[in-house]
Design an enzyme around this catalytic site. Structure first.
Site, PDB file in Angstrom:
ATOM      1  N   ASP A  99       5.808  11.247  20.529  1.00 45.21           N
ATOM      2  CA  ASP A  99       6.373  11.521  19.217  1.00 45.21           C
ATOM      3  C   ASP A  99       5.902  12.904  18.777  1.00 45.21           C
ATOM      4  OD1 ASP A  99       7.621  11.008  16.680  1.00 45.21           O
ATOM      5  OD2 ASP A  99       7.202   8.888  16.988  1.00 45.21           O
ATOM      6  N   ASP A 200      10.351  13.898  15.080  1.00 47.66           N
ATOM      7  CA  ASP A 200      10.406  13.334  13.744  1.00 47.66           C
ATOM      8  C   ASP A 200      11.127  14.275  12.781  1.00 47.66           C
ATOM      9  OD1 ASP A 200       9.375  11.130  11.983  1.00 47.66           O
ATOM     10  OD2 ASP A 200       8.402  12.817  10.981  1.00 47.66           O
ATOM     11  N   GLU A 255      15.197  12.904  15.519  1.00 52.18           N
ATOM     12  CA  GLU A 255      15.472  12.066  14.347  1.00 52.18           C
ATOM     13  C   GLU A 255      16.121  12.954  13.292  1.00 52.18           C
ATOM     14  OE1 GLU A 255      13.110   9.038  11.343  1.00 52.18           O
ATOM     15  OE2 GLU A 255      12.280  11.018  11.757  1.00 52.18           O
ATOM     16  N   HIS A 331      10.120   1.546  13.953  1.00 49.92           N
ATOM     17  CA  HIS A 331       8.928   1.435  13.108  1.00 49.92           C
ATOM     18  C   HIS A 331       9.214   1.681  11.634  1.00 49.92           C
ATOM     19  CE1 HIS A 331       9.524   5.654  13.904  1.00 49.92           C
ATOM     20  NE2 HIS A 331       8.735   5.951  12.890  1.00 49.92           N
ATOM     21  N   ASP A 332      10.372   2.268  11.318  1.00 55.17           N
ATOM     22  CA  ASP A 332      10.742   2.561   9.932  1.00 55.17           C
ATOM     23  C   ASP A 332      11.808   1.616   9.388  1.00 55.17           C
ATOM     24  OD1 ASP A 332       9.028   4.665   9.422  1.00 55.17           O
ATOM     25  OD2 ASP A 332      10.438   6.200  10.114  1.00 55.17           O
TER      26      ASP A 332
END
Length: 557
Positions: A99, A200, A255, A331-332
């Site tokens: 990440d 991210d 993302e 995860h979100d």
């Protein structure tokens, strides 16, 4: 179509390290714990493991606030542990994705610690600083986790921008030294043998010129729309590819909240030189709540017609031009079976399989979030003290205590439906104490249903969600039509069943998924199919679709 890439054949498994497997008895998942479970992941059939951030961090946002990009958070292990994990992942025939969080850092990062000291030090322009306007913040922007997007630092007499928490200051990508620092970080990990990055909020790195006020009073949503896909994003991604990515055989996914298909084609075109694919948010942002002041917070089911429209749009518009990433949860996001399916005990496994079918038969790279292959559910917390997530807690206080937009019990229902904490409860390995995740006190409470839903139980049941996901992954690896077939939507206004066809080299795939607990009838000439590839019921009743039934047929044209 451009030359086929290895990531197009891959299925990715996302690991939230803190919640996956504890190996050193401290109640927190770690790298050696992941190593212990590699045979399990190899058996599932996945090709790539994506790790949520494991860098040194004060953990104000669960690792998405990085203090040192070349050091690990000690709770996860040492760099030697990481090197061992990487080697073992490769030995088990899988690749590893890191990440990359470079829109912002932690306020504990050495760059920011220096930057906030003065306006003249070498790191003074590594972040976005602005003078006060009439004694207040430079503009009306609100942060994604609540409150103003600006924090004042007396030593500089200026505000710094943080689109997320105050502990997450945004980097100034206009500064070429910042970009070089990011390239250096990327090379560090790629030279170790890492196989790529999930990036991210990468489409936030180019801010609009002049940082103007956002509409709607500067709400976080309006700010996101204003900041997303900024004027120099293509330039920065081209430079990233030119300086770093093109020198390695890697997979990249950006993302990109707010991005539309036409944006994704710019950044991820099959012949472009930027990224391989994007995570778009359209299908997980469908909210029936008419009160826009509450943003994503609601407890209403998503309308199937809207969900189908979103998924179909991305399939159609990227076909032959770009590449989709396919996901239900991460995860979100809340657990897929609770959000899009039916987590009641009698329907949980069926609807989990149905969701897997609907997604894995589409064109793109599927992502499986840890526990999704078990049909893990939302945890259904009932009080605020149960929550750990910064976003959930902040918005509860803002909407209930400060702005009085909603009452406490209603907001708790919204959190139970949509909070990020639903995805972060520890992995459920067994019915033993602490679900086999740890023999200490877990860092975060387990979902109480772990005694019924766990790996041991699923591996012992040939009809489990796990083995169904194993089948879906195997089918994808063995059938080019699933990978490369063009997409044809069928009956977009059907609010009960999702049906589509895929076409490739003289073959047709017919996919039918009942999203309801009703028995319905649909005839798409499935009787003419050569074979049934997969179904979540033991028998095929032709035109009848039982509750949450899914089936995939192969036809020769």
């Amino acid at each position: 179509m451009a030359e086929k890439k290895w990531f197009q054949d891959a299925v990715v498994y996302q690991i939230y390290p803190m919640s996956f497997q504890d190996s050193n008895h401290d109640g927190i998942g770690d790298l050696n714990g992941i190593v212990q479970r590699l045979p399990y992941l190899q058996k599932l059939g996945v090709d790539v493991l994506w790790l949520n951030p494991i860098y040194k961090s004060p953990n104000k946002d669960n690792g998405y606030d990085i203090a040192d990009y070349k050091a690990l958070n000690p709770v996860y292990g040492t760099m030697a542990d990481f090197d061992h994990l990487l080697a073992e992942t490769h030995r088990h025939g899988m690749k590893l994705l890191m990440d990359l969080v470079v829109n912002h850092t932690s306020d504990q990062n050495a760059w920011f610690q220096a930057s906030q000291q003065s306006r003249t030090n070498p790191y003074a322009d590594y972040y976005i600083w602005r003078d006060p306007v009439d004694g207040h913040e430079p503009n009306n922007w609100q942060a994604a986790f609540g409150g103003p997007a600006w924090t004042f630092v007396p030593a500089r007499g200026q505000y710094y921008l943080h689109l997320f928490a105050p502990a997450q200051p945004d980097l100034n990508w206009e500064n070429p030294k910042v970009r070089e620092s990011v390239w250096d970080i990327m090379r560090f990990w790629l030279d170790k043998g890492v196989n790529g990055f999930r990036m991210d909020v990468i489409n936030y790195i180019s801010k609009p010129a002049g940082l103007p006020d956002a509409p709607d009073g500067g709400t976080a949503g309006a700010v996101g729309d204003l900041v997303a896909d900024g004027p120099k994003l293509n330039d920065y991604l081209h430079e990233m590819n030119d300086k770093v990515l093109s020198h390695y055989d890697v997979m990249t996914v950006g993302e990109m909240p707010g991005s539309k298909p036409e944006d994704a084609i710019q950044y991820t075109g099959l012949d472009s030189h930027e990224l391989n694919m994007v995570f778009q948010f359209e299908h997980v942002s469908l909210s029936p709540n008419p009160d826009t002041r509450l943003g994503k917070w609601n407890d209403q089911p998503v309308k199937l017609t809207e969900l189908k429209h979103s998924l179909s749009r991305w399939q159609t518009e990227l076909d032959g031009k770009g590449w989709n990433s396919l996901y239900w949860n991460n995860h979100d996001q809340p657990r897929a079976v609770s959000r899009f399916g039916d987590d009641r005990p009698e329907y949980r496994a069926l609807s989990a399989k149905a969701l897997g079918t609907a997604l894995h038969m589409l064109q793109g790279t599927p992502y499986v979030f840890e526990g999704e292959e078990l049909g893990m559910t939302n945890v259904h917390y009932t009080q605020l003290s149960d929550y750990e997530d910064l976003e959930s807690i902040n918005f509860y206080h803002e909407f209930v205590d400060q702005k009085h937009l909603v009452d406490g019990p209603t907001m708790l229902k919204y959190l139970a439906n949509i909070s990020r904490d639903n995805a972060r409860t520890p992995m459920q390995w067994s019915a033993e104490k602490h679900a086999g995740f740890t023999d200490a006190t877990p860092w975060f409470a387990l979902n109480p249903n772990y005694k019924q839903i766990n790996v041991d139980a699923e591996l012992a049941d040939q009809d489990s969600v796990y083995y169904y996901y194993q089948q879906l992954i195997k089918l994808r690896h063995e059938n080019a039509i699933i990978l490369y077939g063009t997409y044809e939507e069928i009956d977009p206004q059907d609010d009960q069943v999702m049906t589509y066809r895929r076409h490739y080299q003289g073959q047709t795939l017919l996919v039918m998924v009942n999203f309801t607990d009703q028995t319905v009838t649909r005839d798409y000439q499935q009787a003419k199919a050569d074979r049934l590839l997969i179904s979540n019921y033991a028998d095929d009743q032709g035109t009848t679709l039982r509750p949450y039934e899914s089936k995939v047929y192969l036809l020769q044209d």
